[in-house]
Design an enzyme around this catalytic site. Structure first.
Site, PDB file in Angstrom:
ATOM      1  N   LYS A  24       1.018  -1.215  -0.008  1.00 46.58           N
ATOM      2  CA  LYS A  24      -0.100   0.073  -0.073  1.00 46.58           C
ATOM      3  C   LYS A  24       0.958   1.173   0.004  1.00 46.58           C
ATOM      4  O   LYS A  24       0.541   2.303  -0.917  1.00 46.58           O
ATOM      5  CB  LYS A  24      -1.018   0.127   1.279  1.00 46.58           C
ATOM      6  CG  LYS A  24      -2.038   0.837   1.086  1.00 46.58           C
ATOM      7  CD  LYS A  24      -3.334   0.697   2.346  1.00 46.58           C
ATOM      8  CE  LYS A  24      -3.625  -0.571   2.334  1.00 46.58           C
ATOM      9  NZ  LYS A  24      -4.517  -0.687   3.618  1.00 46.58           N
ATOM     10  N   ARG A  94      -3.483   2.639   8.586  1.00 45.44           N
ATOM     11  CA  ARG A  94      -3.753   1.721   8.149  1.00 45.44           C
ATOM     12  C   ARG A  94      -2.640   0.767   7.716  1.00 45.44           C
ATOM     13  O   ARG A  94      -1.623   1.102   7.574  1.00 45.44           O
ATOM     14  CB  ARG A  94      -4.269   1.683   6.497  1.00 45.44           C
ATOM     15  CG  ARG A  94      -5.408   2.460   6.500  1.00 45.44           C
ATOM     16  CD  ARG A  94      -5.489   2.797   5.050  1.00 45.44           C
ATOM     17  NE  ARG A  94      -6.691   3.791   4.840  1.00 45.44           N
ATOM     18  CZ  ARG A  94      -7.931   3.538   4.500  1.00 45.44           C
ATOM     19  NH1 ARG A  94      -8.344   2.639   4.121  1.00 45.44           N
ATOM     20  NH2 ARG A  94      -8.806   4.572   4.644  1.00 45.44           N
ATOM     21  N   GLY A 103      -8.261  -7.463   4.304  1.00 49.15           N
ATOM     22  CA  GLY A 103      -9.224  -7.621   5.645  1.00 49.15           C
ATOM     23  C   GLY A 103      -8.496  -8.297   6.862  1.00 49.15           C
ATOM     24  O   GLY A 103      -9.047  -8.763   7.865  1.00 49.15           O
ATOM     25  N   MET A 105      -5.636  -7.436   8.551  1.00 51.69           N
ATOM     26  CA  MET A 105      -5.003  -6.770   9.573  1.00 51.69           C
ATOM     27  C   MET A 105      -6.018  -5.406   9.813  1.00 51.69           C
ATOM     28  O   MET A 105      -7.169  -5.252   8.977  1.00 51.69           O
ATOM     29  CB  MET A 105      -3.662  -6.240   9.168  1.00 51.69           C
ATOM     30  CG  MET A 105      -2.787  -7.478   9.314  1.00 51.69           C
ATOM     31  SD  MET A 105      -1.038  -7.281   8.839  1.00 51.69           S
ATOM     32  CE  MET A 105      -1.280  -6.994   7.123  1.00 51.69           C
ATOM     33  N   ARG A 338      -3.992  -1.512  -5.929  1.00 48.99           N
ATOM     34  CA  ARG A 338      -3.369  -2.570  -5.903  1.00 48.99           C
ATOM     35  C   ARG A 338      -3.706  -3.353  -7.127  1.00 48.99           C
ATOM     36  O   ARG A 338      -4.876  -3.037  -7.553  1.00 48.99           O
ATOM     37  CB  ARG A 338      -3.531  -3.246  -4.732  1.00 48.99           C
ATOM     38  CG  ARG A 338      -5.008  -3.748  -4.354  1.00 48.99           C
ATOM     39  CD  ARG A 338      -5.305  -4.185  -3.037  1.00 48.99           C
ATOM     40  NE  ARG A 338      -6.471  -4.397  -2.630  1.00 48.99           N
ATOM     41  CZ  ARG A 338      -7.035  -4.354  -1.451  1.00 48.99           C
ATOM     42  NH1 ARG A 338      -6.513  -4.386  -0.389  1.00 48.99           N
ATOM     43  NH2 ARG A 338      -8.324  -4.698  -1.277  1.00 48.99           N
ATOM     44  N   HIS A 456      -2.958 -41.684   1.625  1.00 48.45           N
ATOM     45  CA  HIS A 456      -3.331 -42.303   0.715  1.00 48.45           C
ATOM     46  C   HIS A 456      -4.505 -41.694  -0.350  1.00 48.45           C
ATOM     47  O   HIS A 456      -4.684 -41.241  -1.514  1.00 48.45           O
ATOM     48  CB  HIS A 456      -3.700 -43.718   1.002  1.00 48.45           C
ATOM     49  CG  HIS A 456      -4.433 -44.343  -0.120  1.00 48.45           C
ATOM     50  ND1 HIS A 456      -5.639 -44.488  -0.642  1.00 48.45           N
ATOM     51  CD2 HIS A 456      -3.565 -45.409  -1.113  1.00 48.45           C
ATOM     52  CE1 HIS A 456      -5.667 -45.274  -1.423  1.00 48.45           C
ATOM     53  NE2 HIS A 456      -4.547 -45.787  -2.078  1.00 48.45           N
ATOM     54  N   ARG A 563       3.149 -46.637 -10.385  1.00 52.36           N
ATOM     55  CA  ARG A 563       3.027 -47.109  -9.334  1.00 52.36           C
ATOM     56  C   ARG A 563       2.537 -48.530  -9.386  1.00 52.36           C
ATOM     57  O   ARG A 563       1.281 -48.565  -9.657  1.00 52.36           O
ATOM     58  CB  ARG A 563       2.443 -46.491  -7.919  1.00 52.36           C
ATOM     59  CG  ARG A 563       3.268 -45.209  -7.566  1.00 52.36           C
ATOM     60  CD  ARG A 563       2.252 -44.619  -6.477  1.00 52.36           C
ATOM     61  NE  ARG A 563       3.119 -43.717  -5.643  1.00 52.36           N
ATOM     62  CZ  ARG A 563       2.846 -42.541  -5.765  1.00 52.36           C
ATOM     63  NH1 ARG A 563       2.126 -42.031  -6.641  1.00 52.36           N
ATOM     64  NH2 ARG A 563       3.312 -41.557  -4.901  1.00 52.36           N
ATOM     65  N   GLU A 747      15.116 -41.696  -2.235  1.00 51.76           N
ATOM     66  CA  GLU A 747      14.032 -41.400  -1.462  1.00 51.76           C
ATOM     67  C   GLU A 747      14.610 -41.647  -0.123  1.00 51.76           C
ATOM     68  O   GLU A 747      13.822 -41.735   1.096  1.00 51.76           O
ATOM     69  CB  GLU A 747      12.723 -41.821  -1.670  1.00 51.76           C
ATOM     70  CG  GLU A 747      12.795 -43.174  -2.288  1.00 51.76           C
ATOM     71  CD  GLU A 747      11.597 -43.900  -2.610  1.00 51.76           C
ATOM     72  OE1 GLU A 747      10.246 -43.356  -2.569  1.00 51.76           O
ATOM     73  OE2 GLU A 747      11.670 -44.848  -3.131  1.00 51.76           O
ATOM     74  N   SER A 766      15.329 -40.503  -9.696  1.00 53.26           N
ATOM     75  CA  SER A 766      13.972 -39.718  -9.539  1.00 53.26           C
ATOM     76  C   SER A 766      13.826 -39.427  -8.107  1.00 53.26           C
ATOM     77  O   SER A 766      13.736 -40.623  -7.197  1.00 53.26           O
ATOM     78  CB  SER A 766      12.937 -40.463 -10.007  1.00 53.26           C
ATOM     79  OG  SER A 766      11.664 -39.880 -10.024  1.00 53.26           O
ATOM     80  N   GLY A 768      12.171 -39.118  -4.740  1.00 54.83           N
ATOM     81  CA  GLY A 768      10.892 -39.494  -4.205  1.00 54.83           C
ATOM     82  C   GLY A 768      10.496 -38.508  -2.948  1.00 54.83           C
ATOM     83  O   GLY A 768      11.095 -38.997  -1.884  1.00 54.83           O
ATOM     84  N   THR A 769      10.321 -37.231  -3.002  1.00 56.64           N
ATOM     85  CA  THR A 769      10.347 -36.517  -2.151  1.00 56.64           C
ATOM     86  C   THR A 769       9.187 -36.931  -0.823  1.00 56.64           C
ATOM     87  O   THR A 769       9.395 -36.274   0.237  1.00 56.64           O
ATOM     88  CB  THR A 769      10.102 -34.957  -2.389  1.00 56.64           C
ATOM     89  OG1 THR A 769       8.850 -35.111  -3.259  1.00 56.64           O
ATOM     90  CG2 THR A 769      11.212 -34.558  -3.154  1.00 56.64           C
ATOM     91  N   CYS A 833       9.237 -37.433  -8.335  1.00 60.31           N
ATOM     92  CA  CYS A 833       7.870 -37.754  -8.853  1.00 60.31           C
ATOM     93  C   CYS A 833       7.452 -37.842  -7.511  1.00 60.31           C
ATOM     94  O   CYS A 833       6.248 -38.374  -7.241  1.00 60.31           O
ATOM     95  CB  CYS A 833       8.128 -39.167  -9.045  1.00 60.31           C
ATOM     96  SG  CYS A 833       8.981 -40.453  -8.491  1.00 60.31           S
ATOM     97  N   TYR A 853      13.362 -33.210 -15.642  1.00 67.07           N
ATOM     98  CA  TYR A 853      11.822 -33.142 -15.642  1.00 67.07           C
ATOM     99  C   TYR A 853      11.208 -32.972 -14.064  1.00 67.07           C
ATOM    100  O   TYR A 853      11.999 -33.521 -13.296  1.00 67.07           O
ATOM    101  CB  TYR A 853      11.414 -34.047 -16.222  1.00 67.07           C
ATOM    102  CG  TYR A 853      11.421 -35.454 -15.724  1.00 67.07           C
ATOM    103  CD1 TYR A 853      10.646 -36.044 -14.923  1.00 67.07           C
ATOM    104  CD2 TYR A 853      12.526 -36.124 -15.695  1.00 67.07           C
ATOM    105  CE1 TYR A 853      10.798 -37.474 -14.235  1.00 67.07           C
ATOM    106  CE2 TYR A 853      13.041 -37.486 -15.470  1.00 67.07           C
ATOM    107  CZ  TYR A 853      11.841 -38.191 -14.594  1.00 67.07           C
ATOM    108  OH  TYR A 853      12.113 -39.373 -13.917  1.00 67.07           O
TER     109      TYR A 853
HETATM  110  C1  PEP Z   1       7.883 -40.854  -3.039  1.00 62.22           C
HETATM  111  O1  PEP Z   1       8.330 -41.282  -1.736  1.00 62.22           O
HETATM  112  O2  PEP Z   1       7.951 -39.545  -3.284  1.00 62.22           O
HETATM  113  C2  PEP Z   1       7.184 -41.448  -4.003  1.00 62.22           C
HETATM  114  C3  PEP Z   1       6.836 -40.992  -5.098  1.00 62.22           C
HETATM  115  O3  PEP Z   1       6.901 -42.775  -3.884  1.00 62.22           O
HETATM  116  P1  PEP Z   1       5.647 -43.080  -2.869  1.00 62.22           P
HETATM  117  O4  PEP Z   1       4.810 -42.031  -2.845  1.00 62.22           O
HETATM  118  O5  PEP Z   1       4.839 -44.153  -3.701  1.00 62.22           O
HETATM  119  O6  PEP Z   1       6.243 -43.797  -1.781  1.00 62.22           O
HETATM  120 MG    MG Z   2       8.350 -43.548  -2.021  1.00 58.04          MG
END
Ligand code: PEP
Ligand code: MG
Length: 877
Positions: A24, A94, A103, A105, A338, A456, A563, A747, A766, A768-769, A833, A853
């Site tokens: 602002k 303000r 809205g 604060m 704004r 899940h 999977r 992972e 890959s 697997g976070t 992934c 990717y």
């Molecule tokens: C992960 O662990 O990030 C992953 C993609 O595998 P999953 O979720 O199937 O364990």
């Molecule tokens: Mg996994």
């Protein structure tokens, strides 16, 4: 040394930026700079807010002095006096954070009023009623906001008066009555606080500034910040501005204006005006504003200036503006502007139109789209009018976007059966397990009592683009009694509920849904620009041809994670899978696997064909085996009969497979190490499917085989050998050449730390976070939702690390693994992934980290493409 500056007059602050001045404050300075009429004022910087908290919630003396100097400056230029008995200066106070938090604060208006200044104001304006009304409002706001006392009693005093006199509107209250009301308000203040209402405007302003700083930490601001990922450390600025009075009579008024329609994006000013009123009346819904034509009719020259100024501001900011304005005695002022909030559909149209008008370029249009709201363009939503009338009965996590309405079904079988009978159902479960998939497919939406954003139900629902509200703890679901209890009300399978997966809200009864409009051409046009600028490829996580097809429609360039376990839950397969698990010998196991193999092969063939010409990455079996076995007595008996074993034997085996901590147990490639025949069967299905599709289509297929949960190079080497032996033999037998690629998921933290060794045997990584975050934090991904809210409240964490990559910790493992992996193998192909692969901020990190990717559920694919383009435009690499 000169004192650090914390207070900036608007005329001196142009160009100092939002970080320091808040949105602002920066906006007001800029408006003045381009010649928009703005009441005089100054900004107390966001640094002052931080200083306030660092100084034990006090405003240091030297900041105080700077504030008083800035007030003196307004006094000099306006000729008004703060607390003066003639020509008094009144100000508004303000909040204004770096990004707008509408809205959230606090604001205080008419500050500087006391008995003396109110009398002076009455005299000078010839409008005693207006002066008293302003005074009344100020005492109320000061009590409520600066002193933090509820406004209810004061509101009741006004209501009681109106009722007694039979008034409908506040404006009907007479001058004499206002006088009495002011006295009552002051009396009330004294009773509550044990002291007189402060008459010194300097005392008033310091209390008000501190209140705005405090409001940065109020619960609704904290919730808003969490929702939009705004860091607590930013703080808010405070803007003090000479008051413009819209309630001085019939040539005064107030209003709000959008330079384009925020609902549709149409290029036409959309504005509302309320004569003889202050902005607060509109915001609080006390009076209903009128169409802007009212201003045109009353004061055509003012209207003309209004239109010209808005056009000038939009041209200057190169974006749709949302403005507040006031007319005081026929003089127009803009109080703020704004970039206007807008629906995703309006955002799309405005971005494209601005490109056509030559105002912005394509890159800027891409940057203008908000990835958080983007997927709302792809899913059905509720009819806006119906939704506005509905009241939510409970709120859970907004786990899978979209909207769903239907009758309650308490099990997957029930959901499927009722759907087949033409009924629309919502699947309601305490929590879902992989066995519920059929029910989830059949249902319009899924509601669970337990489970977080990567539970899940949530992962599967997002994958399918299914509306899902999970972790709704207020919903007590009794699957046996087949009841859903919310508060005192019990719902059964006869009742209809509606879920909004974008907000997590649950409603009673049906709400009409509407399909998205993706045919108007704006979407396709924007996505064309997106694909031109992004450098990350976007794949999808898909296990079925249906999901794969959907992902292709959304622009996926291959499958980054199939999977395979999800394929085993179908009715015609689960028995073979269970036989395999219950097998006592390798031969028995191989026999069961032989039943499964053709089915797997058929699945892979369908996936390859759907994805051509892109690659499909198949992950070997990952979950602990007990997940495939039944729990209920009846099903155990059925299984025992089917495999020719006794119930006791089957129960024994189930007990044997039980693990205390299955997510860290016998799963992932551990299964391939103990049961190489499972890995052989899957490899065989993957390769045979590729050979068959290649032969059928004449196109080359390059299967990617991914090994889950690897933690050690010798482990990967062991599994890779099994894969290579099986695959090479099949390819040789077919007498063809075929490239296939073996890689691993990263992972487990150990794998990230030893990525240079692991890359010796992996052609791709890959990330697997989901598991990598689980193992790095030591938080169970299924249960963390229960305690994470306390972590947000205590400001230990600001976001769900399963949803948005924890860049500091888990991110460090990612960059380490990229660096180590590529040092060993410069051509290493790297993707992600886990769930974070579809989240915009995480995608920017992956772009910068040099990944090739990201892979995400089909409905996240367009968002991921957008986020990848935004990342590339912001950080060319
Ligand atoms: C992960 O662990 O990030 C992953 C993609 O595998 P999953 O979720 O199937 O364990
Ligand atoms: Mg996994």
């Amino acid at each position: 040394m000169a004192e650090k500056k914390y207070v900036y007059p608007f005329e001196e602050s142009y160009g100092l930026g939002k970080e320091l001045l808040g949105g602002k404050g920066a906006g007001l300075a800029e408006m003045i700079h381009i010649g928009v009429p703005v009441p005089e004022g100054f900004t107390i910087s966001t640094e002052a807010c931080t200083l306030y908290y660092d100084s034990g919630k006090t405003i240091p003396e030297f900041v105080r002095n700077q504030i008083f100097e800035a007030i003196a400056r307004i006094e000099r230029s306006t000729g008004k006096t703060f607390g003066g008995s003639t020509n008094p200066l009144l100000v508004s106070v303000r909040s204004g954070a770096r990004v707008s938090m509408p809205g959230m604060m606090d604001t205080i208006l008419n500050l500087g009023l006391n008995d003396v200044t109110a009398a002076a104001l009455a005299k000078e304006t010839g409008n005693e009623r207006f002066a008293l009304d302003s005074y009344r409002r100020f005492i109320l706001m000061f009590t409520n906001i600066a002193k933090g006392h509820p406004r209810t009693d004061m509101d009741k005093m006004l209501e009681a008066l109106k009722e007694e006199r039979g008034y409908k509107l506040d404006t009907e209250v007479t001058t004499e009555e206002l006088k009495v009301l002011v006295a009552k308000y002051k009396e009330y203040y004294k009773t509550v606080f044990g002291e007189e209402f402060p008459t010194d405007p300097k005392v008033q302003i310091m209390e008000a500034v501190a209140a705005v700083f405090r409001s940065w930490d109020n619960p609704r601001a904290n919730t808003y910040r969490q929702m939009y990922g705004i860091p607590y450390s930013w703080g808010t600025a405070v803007n003090v501005q000479s008051m413009a009075f819209g309630n001085k009579g019939e040539t005064s008024g107030t209003g709000v204006a959008f330079s384009r329609n925020p609902g549709t994006g149409e290029k036409a000013i959309s504005a509302e005006y309320l004569p003889n009123a202050q902005g607060e009346d509109v915001v609080a819904g006390i009076r209903t504003p009128l169409h802007i034509e009212e201003l045109k009719a009353r004061m055509p020259e003012v209207y003309e200036q209004f239109v010209q100024t808005i056009t000038k501001m939009e041209a200057h900011y190169k974006d749709m503006q949302d403005m507040e304005f006031t007319v005081e005695d026929g003089k127009l002022y803009f109080l703020q502007t704004r970039n206007g909030k807008r629906t995703p559909a309006a955002a799309l149209k405005i971005a494209c139109d601005l490109v056509d008008e030559g105002v912005i370029d394509e890159k800027e249009a891409v940057l203008r789209m908000d990835p958080v709201a983007f997927d709302k363009l792809l899913l059905p939503g509720f009819n806006k009018d119906e939704l506005a009338k509905a009241t939510p009965i409970a709120t859970g996590l907004a786990a899978g976007p979209g909207a769903g309405t239907g009758a309650i079904a308490f099990s997957a079988e029930e959901a499927e059966a009722r759907k087949n009978n033409g009924e629309k159902v919502i699947l309601v479960r305490a929590e879902t397990s992989p066995e519920d998939i059929v029910g989830m497919v059949a249902a319009q939406g899924v509601l669970t009592m337990r489970g977080g954003m990567t539970s899940h139900a949530a992962v599967v629902a997002r994958g399918m683009g299914k509306c899902c509200v999970c972790g709704c703890t207020a919903a007590i679901i009794d699957e046996e009694k087949r009841t859903l209890t919310i508060g005192d009300k019990v719902y059964t399978d006869k009742d209809i509920i509606s879920l909004d997966g974008s907000t997590g809200k649950v409603y009673e009864g049906a709400i009409k849904t509407v399909e998205p409009d993706l045919t108007s051409g704006y979407f396709g046009r924007l996505m064309g620009w997106v694909d031109q600028y992004r450098q990350l490829h976007v794949r999808t996580n898909a296990d079925t041809p249906r999901d794969a097809k959907q992902a292709r429609v959304f622009g996926a360039e291959g499958i980054g994670l199939c999977r395979t376990e999800h394929m085993f839950f179908a009715k015609d397969r689960i028995l073979s899978m269970r036989k395999m698990i219950l097998a006592e010998t390798v031969e028995e196991r191989e026999a069961a696997l032989a039943e499964i193999e053709p089915m797997q092969q058929a699945d892979f063939e369908a996936l390859y064909e759907t994805m051509l010409p892109f690659n499909v990455n198949v992950r070997l079996l990952d979950p602990p085996l007990h997940e495939f076995l039944p729990q209920e007595e009846e099903l155990v008996k059925e299984l025992a009969d089917a495999v020719g074993k006794s119930v006791a034997e089957v129960k024994d085996k189930i007990a044997n497979l039980h693990e205390t901590n299955p997510m860290m147990g016998h799963r992932g490639c551990r299964l391939a190490v103990t049961y190489p025949e499972i890995c052989k069967m899957q490899t065989s299905a993957i390769i045979k499917a590729a050979i068959a599709v290649s032969a059928r289509t004449g196109k080359a297929i390059e299967p990617e085989i991914m090994v889950p949960l690897v933690l050690e190079e010798r482990e990967l080497k062991f599994v890779k050998n099994i894969i290579a032996e099986t695959a090479d033999k099949l390819i040789a037998e077919a007498g063809i050449t075929m490239n296939y690629h073996v890689g691993t998921m990263i992972e487990i933290p150990r794998a990230a730390l030893l990525a240079d060794e692991i890359a010796e045997h992996a052609e791709f990584f890959s990330f697997g976070t989901n598991d990598l975050t689980q193992m790095t934090f030591g938080f169970s991904r299924d249960d963390a939702g229960k305690f994470l809210p306390s972590y947000y409240d205590a400001k230990i964490l600001e976001e769900d690390p399963f949803k948005t990559l924890d860049q500091n910790g888990v991110g460090k493992l990612v960059t380490t693994a990229v660096k180590l992996g590529r040092a060993t193998r410069p051509t290493l192909h790297i993707g992600v992934c886990g769930e974070t692969g579809g989240e915009a901020k995480s995608i920017e990190f992956y772009h910068k980290a040099g990944l090739d990717y990201v892979s995400c559920s089909p409905f996240r694919v367009p968002v991921a493409r957008l986020a990848a383009a935004q990342a590339a435009i912001k950080n060319p690499r």
